[in-house]
Design a protein around this motif. Structure first.
Motif, PDB file in Angstrom:
ATOM      1  N   ALA B 312      32.987  -3.708 -18.605  1.00  0.00           N
ATOM      2  CA  ALA B 312      32.716  -2.397 -18.107  1.00  0.00           C
ATOM      3  C   ALA B 312      31.263  -1.875 -18.366  1.00  0.00           C
ATOM      4  O   ALA B 312      30.509  -0.767 -17.099  1.00  0.00           O
ATOM      5  CB  ALA B 312      33.564  -0.967 -18.412  1.00  0.00           C
ATOM      6  N   ILE B 313      30.605  -2.026 -19.124  1.00  0.00           N
ATOM      7  CA  ILE B 313      29.218  -2.231 -20.049  1.00  0.00           C
ATOM      8  C   ILE B 313      28.421  -2.941 -18.725  1.00  0.00           C
ATOM      9  O   ILE B 313      27.640  -2.493 -17.952  1.00  0.00           O
ATOM     10  CB  ILE B 313      28.929  -2.385 -21.078  1.00  0.00           C
ATOM     11  N   GLU B 314      29.054  -4.136 -18.489  1.00  0.00           N
ATOM     12  CA  GLU B 314      28.048  -4.812 -16.950  1.00  0.00           C
ATOM     13  C   GLU B 314      27.886  -4.220 -15.841  1.00  0.00           C
ATOM     14  O   GLU B 314      26.843  -4.345 -14.967  1.00  0.00           O
ATOM     15  CB  GLU B 314      28.680  -6.217 -17.010  1.00  0.00           C
ATOM     16  N   LYS B 315      29.193  -4.084 -15.571  1.00  0.00           N
ATOM     17  CA  LYS B 315      29.063  -2.878 -13.843  1.00  0.00           C
ATOM     18  C   LYS B 315      28.617  -2.053 -14.380  1.00  0.00           C
ATOM     19  O   LYS B 315      27.676  -1.935 -13.310  1.00  0.00           O
ATOM     20  CB  LYS B 315      30.545  -2.374 -13.857  1.00  0.00           C
ATOM     21  N   LEU B 316      28.244  -1.023 -15.201  1.00  0.00           N
ATOM     22  CA  LEU B 316      27.638  -0.119 -15.678  1.00  0.00           C
ATOM     23  C   LEU B 316      26.234  -0.690 -15.402  1.00  0.00           C
ATOM     24  O   LEU B 316      25.052   0.194 -14.681  1.00  0.00           O
ATOM     25  CB  LEU B 316      27.589   0.942 -17.207  1.00  0.00           C
ATOM     26  N   MET B 317      26.013  -1.310 -16.638  1.00  0.00           N
ATOM     27  CA  MET B 317      24.489  -1.923 -16.044  1.00  0.00           C
ATOM     28  C   MET B 317      23.810  -1.821 -14.117  1.00  0.00           C
ATOM     29  O   MET B 317      22.909  -1.662 -14.558  1.00  0.00           O
ATOM     30  CB  MET B 317      24.034  -2.896 -16.955  1.00  0.00           C
ATOM     31  N   SER B 318      25.122  -2.283 -14.297  1.00  0.00           N
ATOM     32  CA  SER B 318      24.209  -3.011 -12.553  1.00  0.00           C
ATOM     33  C   SER B 318      24.513  -1.758 -11.677  1.00  0.00           C
ATOM     34  O   SER B 318      23.592  -1.832 -10.934  1.00  0.00           O
ATOM     35  CB  SER B 318      25.195  -4.217 -12.170  1.00  0.00           C
ATOM     36  N   ALA B 319      25.336  -1.034 -11.862  1.00  0.00           N
ATOM     37  CA  ALA B 319      25.029   0.134 -10.932  1.00  0.00           C
ATOM     38  C   ALA B 319      23.483   1.793 -11.624  1.00  0.00           C
ATOM     39  O   ALA B 319      23.531   1.710 -10.410  1.00  0.00           O
ATOM     40  CB  ALA B 319      26.350   1.201 -11.060  1.00  0.00           C
ATOM     41  N   SER B 320      23.594   1.044 -12.511  1.00  0.00           N
ATOM     42  CA  SER B 320      22.037   1.368 -13.001  1.00  0.00           C
ATOM     43  C   SER B 320      20.669   1.276 -12.882  1.00  0.00           C
ATOM     44  O   SER B 320      19.718   1.192 -13.375  1.00  0.00           O
ATOM     45  CB  SER B 320      22.074   2.655 -14.396  1.00  0.00           C
ATOM     46  N   GLY B 321      20.957  -0.304 -12.107  1.00  0.00           N
ATOM     47  CA  GLY B 321      19.643  -0.979 -11.810  1.00  0.00           C
ATOM     48  C   GLY B 321      19.229  -1.632 -12.403  1.00  0.00           C
ATOM     49  O   GLY B 321      18.357  -2.344 -11.929  1.00  0.00           O
ATOM     50  N   ALA B 322      20.221  -2.744 -12.898  1.00  0.00           N
ATOM     51  CA  ALA B 322      19.607  -3.544 -13.877  1.00  0.00           C
ATOM     52  C   ALA B 322      19.590  -5.086 -12.693  1.00  0.00           C
ATOM     53  O   ALA B 322      20.591  -5.227 -12.262  1.00  0.00           O
ATOM     54  CB  ALA B 322      21.118  -3.842 -14.678  1.00  0.00           C
ATOM     55  N   THR B 323      18.688  -5.620 -12.827  1.00  0.00           N
ATOM     56  CA  THR B 323      18.305  -6.951 -12.245  1.00  0.00           C
ATOM     57  C   THR B 323      18.895  -7.779 -12.866  1.00  0.00           C
ATOM     58  O   THR B 323      19.392  -9.411 -12.548  1.00  0.00           O
ATOM     59  CB  THR B 323      16.690  -7.119 -12.288  1.00  0.00           C
ATOM     60  N   ARG B 324      18.872  -7.913 -14.045  1.00  0.00           N
ATOM     61  CA  ARG B 324      19.799  -8.935 -14.609  1.00  0.00           C
ATOM     62  C   ARG B 324      20.499  -9.188 -15.585  1.00  0.00           C
ATOM     63  O   ARG B 324      20.281  -7.850 -16.668  1.00  0.00           O
ATOM     64  CB  ARG B 324      18.552  -9.967 -15.546  1.00  0.00           C
ATOM     65  N   VAL B 325      21.885  -9.107 -15.879  1.00  0.00           N
ATOM     66  CA  VAL B 325      22.814  -8.600 -17.332  1.00  0.00           C
ATOM     67  C   VAL B 325      23.158  -9.904 -18.111  1.00  0.00           C
ATOM     68  O   VAL B 325      23.968 -10.423 -17.080  1.00  0.00           O
ATOM     69  CB  VAL B 325      24.438  -7.795 -16.974  1.00  0.00           C
ATOM     70  N   ASN B 326      23.433 -10.243 -18.838  1.00  0.00           N
ATOM     71  CA  ASN B 326      23.200 -10.993 -19.383  1.00  0.00           C
ATOM     72  C   ASN B 326      24.211 -11.753 -21.123  1.00  0.00           C
ATOM     73  O   ASN B 326      23.665 -10.293 -21.945  1.00  0.00           O
ATOM     74  CB  ASN B 326      21.877 -12.382 -20.116  1.00  0.00           C
ATOM     75  N   ARG B 327      25.183 -11.732 -21.218  1.00  0.00           N
ATOM     76  CA  ARG B 327      26.255 -11.280 -22.646  1.00  0.00           C
ATOM     77  C   ARG B 327      26.257 -12.757 -22.958  1.00  0.00           C
ATOM     78  O   ARG B 327      25.636 -14.110 -22.368  1.00  0.00           O
ATOM     79  CB  ARG B 327      26.976 -11.441 -21.878  1.00  0.00           C
ATOM     80  N   ALA B 328      26.111 -12.627 -24.176  1.00  0.00           N
ATOM     81  CA  ALA B 328      25.882 -13.900 -25.000  1.00  0.00           C
ATOM     82  C   ALA B 328      26.657 -14.768 -25.182  1.00  0.00           C
ATOM     83  O   ALA B 328      28.131 -14.141 -25.299  1.00  0.00           O
ATOM     84  CB  ALA B 328      25.551 -13.569 -26.519  1.00  0.00           C
ATOM     85  N   THR B 329      26.757 -16.182 -25.212  1.00  0.00           N
ATOM     86  CA  THR B 329      28.161 -16.987 -24.536  1.00  0.00           C
ATOM     87  C   THR B 329      28.727 -17.365 -26.112  1.00  0.00           C
ATOM     88  O   THR B 329      29.485 -18.150 -26.318  1.00  0.00           O
ATOM     89  CB  THR B 329      27.860 -18.171 -23.609  1.00  0.00           C
ATOM     90  N   ASP B 330      27.327 -17.141 -27.362  1.00  0.00           N
ATOM     91  CA  ASP B 330      27.553 -17.474 -28.720  1.00  0.00           C
ATOM     92  C   ASP B 330      27.653 -16.458 -29.677  1.00  0.00           C
ATOM     93  O   ASP B 330      26.154 -16.810 -29.314  1.00  0.00           O
ATOM     94  CB  ASP B 330      28.017 -19.465 -28.670  1.00  0.00           C
ATOM     95  N   PRO B 331      27.764 -16.843 -30.826  1.00  0.00           N
ATOM     96  CA  PRO B 331      27.008 -15.694 -31.896  1.00  0.00           C
ATOM     97  C   PRO B 331      25.701 -16.259 -32.311  1.00  0.00           C
ATOM     98  O   PRO B 331      24.764 -15.121 -32.291  1.00  0.00           O
ATOM     99  CB  PRO B 331      27.497 -16.351 -33.227  1.00  0.00           C
TER     100      PRO B 331
END
Lengths: 357, 502
Positions: B312-331
């Motif tokens: 949901a946060i990834e979607k909200l970030m994009s909807a708010s104009g984020a040019t890049r959203v990265n989620r950490a793939t590991d600790p």
């Protein structure tokens, strides 16, 4: 009453009692003062900014009215009370109301961001701020939580609210034996990877232990995995908010609070019919008056307390409502004399504020 | 901290040259803790002049007690000699709370660094005040528990200091500041009496003295044993870094997350100059250098909830104009994301050698407006101000970055700071979200509070400390409280360097 009227009333120096929805008016030492300040008509919700998770309201707004308004924005004040249509926010804060839900949502006192009060000597004072994070100066909101109207009249509060959570899930199990009921609750809690509410209800024929939590099914399964043999059931939390059994009872209703580790090992006598908030170490019971004195001594000796919530007058007078206020009672007396030098507000309601002879 | 500077120096040498009234007190302190643990020489005291902020003052004496009984005896000496005292943890404070009075005693808790007891079932620990914040969580790690408040200084700051300031940190957004995590405090009052405030029991009787003690900036007494609430280590964690073209877009995204009913575990904003500095410092591609503003968001808890919220946060970030959203793939990557945030104050050294870190709070909905104000203030004063802060709770940390060797810059930095504070209060905010008022913000208290408000607040330390000996010159304007019963040392607090033992 307007704030100016309240200031004027207190400046006369006439002994005064404050009431909201009168859901806690019976609790306290002494007797209500002849002049009653009624706050229930001050019931405006003054501001609600959903994106800030902050609401400001007059002290007479009821819990029910507030939550109805917040629900429209998908939010709530997570407090459970038997009579949300009567209990006012000012009263809930002044009486230090807890109830169930502390594990899942935190206590009400962690949510009071700002208060506007009229002190016993008629000063209009604001403490805190309308933001969720603030350490500026000294914490007047916390001082007023649980102060029972003895320091000032709360006229306005700003509270931190939460988004409405998803549905709660619950399991329960029934036991003949109080200890088995408690042990089952503690064993499940011990291994739980998150927050749970554990309630032990002795009001029926058996001791029933509940575990309540939030989340989608797979998360709930993880949280409740330690409650072996529990049966799923509908969320009981609102019912415990509205369970009137104790308040309608004939005995003396007490609230006993001890370090939670003491509840599990049998050090504290828990009467039949008690209702326990296991993780907080608190239980409510209806008891005979002659049980109280030694139970209170026991509780106080381990850093706890026994408070009489409802009783016949002679019981309250002989035993006092609150028992000991602990080793720092002199500090409490000084605070009382700072905020209400004339002793106008709720005289005698906290017996321990009277200096010993 | 076993070897003390004054070890091996004779009592006679130590006392030479000391003013008479401090000489007697020094002797009395030495009879409690021994001469090696009384700081009398200037070389012993000067390291205890300042905290991590801009104020400092050479204290009269320094003492290092080992336990509650010694603290009570030391405070008793202060009582008998009518001396003010100031407790000090690690000195990481930013508002001058641990700056002692020049004829007062600094009581260091450095030697009181034991975790006394851990109850993993009830999730409670008893600690001495000198326990380092992250050391506590390390000690409870094997039980799958930690202490939630995580100030950026957590590898150095102490629990006692966290209690005094009601410290915050990124993870206080959802879990609350220190006050929500303290169950009981054993306190030595200025009278020398030892009292327990609060208890492990869920309810208390009377006024919430424990609640007002937390955040009382050392003015109500000294905490000597603290019962903390521990929380379970989360099963799942998702850490995301989103880049936005403008600060306004990032601020709007913050509001969108809250409005969607998600309260993340942490939600931090870093503006473009800060990101550039951090990217250069870390040498990784995690942080953008293209003028983007970054939001660092973390959700934690149980697996399905975390996954749902992260998506949901990834979607909200994009909807708010984020040019890049990265989620950490590991600790390890999540740690790198956080390293950027937690080393941001050091990274600004790439911009200029000095900084002044501010701390103030605004309603979340006013973030964009106030950030715009701060930009205008920076332009007005010809200064560089970069921003990194706890966007989730509106707690701003504007950093004024400058070169102290430039003539006259100090006045401009001061003026900019005052203007920032005024802008935040005018937007409905607060002077300080986590650093405290101390010495630094005394003069702004009247911006937020009336005389009646301040006198009501002052009743609290007065009730705990009628003799006004516990860190008495802090918080209130003029360093005094209504109806002073003692004359306070009003020597100038210097912005750098030390005072003199006159």
């Amino acid at each position: 009453m307007t704030r100016e009227e309240i200031v004027g009333a207190l400046l006369t120096g006439e002994p005064t009692t404050v009431v909201g929805g009168r859901t806690f008016s019976h609790c306290g030492d002494g007797r209500p003062a002849p002049r009653i300040l009624r706050m229930d008509a001050s019931s405006q919700i003054l501001a609600h900014e959903p994106a800030d998770l902050v609401v400001t309201c007059e002290a007479g707004v009821t819990l029910g009215a507030l939550n109805a308004r917040l629900a429209a924005s998908g939010q709530h004040l997570p407090v459970f009370h038997p009579e949300p249509g009567r209990a006012t926010l000012g009263g809930l804060v002044a009486s230090g109301w807890t109830g169930f839900g502390r594990r899942l949502y935190g206590p009400l006192r962690d949510r009071v961001l700002e208060v506007v009060v009229v002190t016993g000597d008629g000063r209009l004072v604001r403490g805190g701020a309308k933001v969720v994070k603030n350490v500026t100066g000294f914490d007047l909101p916390r001082l007023f939580c649980g102060s029972m109207g003895t320091l000032g009249v709360i006229v306005e509060l700003t509270l931190k609210v939460d988004p409405l959570p998803g549905d709660r899930s619950a399991v329960f199990a029934d036991f003949d034996d109080q200890k088995a009921a408690i042990d089952w609750g503690l064993a499940g809690y011990r291994s739980a990877p998150g927050s749970l509410e554990i309630i032990v209800d002795g009001s029926g024929d058996k001791w029933r232990t509940w575990a309540v939590c939030h989340g989608p099914q797979s998360d709930v399964n993880l949280l409740l995995a330690g409650f072996v043999g529990g049966q799923s059931a509908a969320d009981p939390l609102p019912r415990f908010g509205s369970d009137a059994k104790l308040s309608a009872s004939e005995g003396t209703v007490v609230r006993v609070s001890v370090p939670p580790s003491m509840l599990g090992d049998g050090q504290v006598e828990i009467p039949d019919g008690s209702l326990l908030d296991l993780c907080s170490g608190t239980f409510w019971a209806s008891v005979e008056a002659d049980w109280i004195r030694s139970a209170r001594e026991s509780a106080e000796s381990i850093g706890g307390s026994l408070v009489i919530l409802a009783a016949r007058t002679e019981v309250r007078t002989s035993l006092t409502t609150w028992g000991s206020a602990g080793p720092a009672v002199d500090i409490m007396r000084r605070l009382k004399s700072e905020f209400d030098p004339g002793g106008v507000l709720e005289p005698g309601r906290f017996a321990f504020l009277e200096a010993p002879v | 901290m076993k070897h003390l500077v004054g070890d091996g120096v004779s009592a006679r040498t130590k006392l030479k040259g000391a003013p008479r009234h401090l000489r007697e007190a020094a002797k009395a302190l030495a009879s409690v803790v021994g001469w090696p643990r009384v700081g009398v020489l200037e070389v012993e005291r000067c390291m205890y002049s300042g905290d991590a902020g801009i104020t400092s003052r050479l204290p009269g004496l320094v003492v290092w007690p080992d336990d509650t009984a010694e603290v009570a005896a030391v405070v008793g000496v202060c009582r008998d000699h009518d001396l003010a005292f100031t407790a000090r943890g690690a000195g990481t404070g930013l508002s001058g709370g641990a700056v002692g009075l020049s004829d007062g005693v600094v009581i260091s808790t450095a030697r009181m660094d034991s975790v006394l007891e851990i109850d993993p079932v009830c999730r409670i620990a008893w600690v001495q005040p000198g326990v380092v914040n992250s050391d506590l969580s390390r000690a409870t790690e094997s039980f799958g528990l930690h202490f939630a408040p995580d100030p950026s200084s957590q590898s150095v700051c102490t629990i006692g200091g966290n209690v005094a300031e009601n410290s915050g940190g990124p993870h206080c957004l959802r879990d609350g500041s220190t006050n929500a995590h303290i169950l009981a405090v054993e306190v030595v009052l200025s009278s020398g009496e030892i009292v327990m405030l609060g208890s492990l029991a869920g309810e208390s009787v009377g006024f919430d003295l424990r609640g007002v003690f937390v955040g009382s900036e050392g003015m109500c007494g000294i905490a000597t044993r603290i019962a903390v609430r521990l929380v379970a280590n989360p099963v799942s964690v998702a850490t995301l870094l989103a880049s936005f073209p403008t600060v306004n877009a990032a601020a709007a995204a913050t509001s969108a997350v809250i409005a969607a009913g998600i309260v993340p575990a942490a939600l931090e904003l870093m503006d473009a100059p800060m990101c550039t500095a951090v990217a250069a410092f870390l040498g990784t591609a995690d942080y953008p250098t293209d003028g983007s503003t970054v939001l660092l968001v973390e959700v934690d808890g149980l697996p399905e909830t975390v996954e749902t919220q992260a998506r949901a946060i990834e979607k909200l970030m994009s909807a708010s104009g984020a040019t890049r959203v990265n989620r950490a793939t590991d600790p390890a990557q999540a740690q790198r994301f956080w390293k950027g945030r937690k080393s941001s104050f050091g990274a600004v050294a790439r911009i200029a050698p000095n900084y002044y870190l501010h701390d103030c709070v605004v309603p979340r909905t006013k973030l964009a407006t106030v950030l715009g104000e701060i930009e205008r203030i920076a332009d007005d004063q010809g200064l560089v101000i970069v921003n990194v802060f706890h966007a989730g709770d509106g707690n701003l940390h504007p950093l004024i970055v400058y070169d102290a060797s430039v003539s006259g810059v100090g006045d401009r930095v001061d003026a900019a700071g005052a203007a920032i504070v005024e802008a935040c209060v005018a937007a409905g905010g607060s002077l300080t979200g986590e650093h405290g008022v101390g010495l630094e913000k005394q003069r702004f208290m009247s911006l937020m509070f009336s005389e009646d408000d301040l006198s009501a607040q002052a009743a609290i330390p007065r009730a705990f400390d009628p003799a006004a000996r516990a860190n008495p010159d802090k918080v209130f304007p003029g360093g005094s409280r209504c109806g002073d019963v003692r004359t306070l040392q009003r020597d100038a607090v210097s912005a750098s360097g030390t005072g003199l033992w006159a």
